[in-house]
Design an enzyme around this catalytic site. Structure first.
Site, short mmCIF file in Angstrom:
data_model
loop_
_atom_site.label_atom_id
_atom_site.label_comp_id
_atom_site.label_asym_id
_atom_site.label_seq_id
_atom_site.Cartn_x
_atom_site.Cartn_y
_atom_site.Cartn_z
CD GLU A 68 -0.89 0.05 3.82
OE1 GLU A 68 -2.00 -0.52 3.83
OE2 GLU A 68 -0.40 0.62 4.82
CG HIS A 70 -0.58 5.31 3.66
ND1 HIS A 70 0.53 5.78 4.34
CD2 HIS A 70 -0.62 3.97 3.91
CE1 HIS A 70 1.09 4.78 4.99
NE2 HIS A 70 0.43 3.66 4.75
CG HIS A 74 3.89 3.55 8.30
ND1 HIS A 74 2.78 3.67 9.09
CD2 HIS A 74 3.46 2.97 7.15
CE1 HIS A 74 1.74 3.19 8.44
NE2 HIS A 74 2.11 2.76 7.25
CB CYS A 122 3.95 0.57 13.02
SG CYS A 122 3.51 1.72 11.69
MN MN Z 1 0.99 1.68 5.66
#
Ligand code: MN
Length: 157
Positions: A68, A70, A74, A122
């Site tokens: 993914e 976005h 992170h 995370c």
């Molecule tokens: Mn992610």
């Protein structure tokens, strides 16, 4: 001076097997709308007064998180096990205490090796945009790099 009530305890004690007191282990995603394999999530810190959230994810042997990207970022610290990670156009082997930084709009995926689980912390924004999945064209572009094609096919790194 007024007393404030806190819903977050001062300590969440470490338990065996990368569990924490009072923290539920949940499925990785709320919906089965995105492809992944063998991933659980524990939310370690989440509070309206915090701009971020700290989560612990665990990927079973040969499992993987969703590929993914976005807008939100992170910061990931590997805690246990070994595996590999795709960050943009690079694939890295990862081991405990390695730090992985994922910038905005960067494709990313974590994969556990065949011999053991991969566990990592995370850090993310509490308010964040929805992850986007790759289109067929995106996958073609990614797979043009042999190392990324091998990674996406789950070949040992
Ligand atoms: Mn992610």
């Amino acid at each position: 001076m007024t007393e404030t009530t806190t819903k977050t305890p001062g300590l969440r004690a470490s338990l065996p097997e990368f569990r924490w007191a009072g923290v539920e282990r949940r499925a990785y995603k709320d919906e089965a709308s995105a492809p992944y394999k063998g991933v659980t999530r524990q939310t370690l810190a989440s509070d309206p007064r915090l701009a971020g959230e700290l989560r612990y994810f665990e990927v079973e042997p040969s499992g993987y998180t969703t590929l993914e990207r976005h807008e939100h970022m992170h910061a990931v610290m590997i805690l246990t096990g070994a595996g590999s990670v795709l960050v943009g156009d690079e694939v890295f082997a990862v081991n405990p205490n390695d730090l992985v930084n994922i910038a905005s709009w960067t494709w990313h995926q974590f994969r556990a090796g065949p011999d053991g689980k991969l566990g990592f912390l995370c850090l993310v924004d509490a308010e964040r945009d929805r992850p986007r999945l790759p289109t067929r064209e995106d996958l073609d572009v990614l797979r043009a790099a042999p190392a990324i094609a091998r990674f996406l096919d789950g070949a040992p790194s």
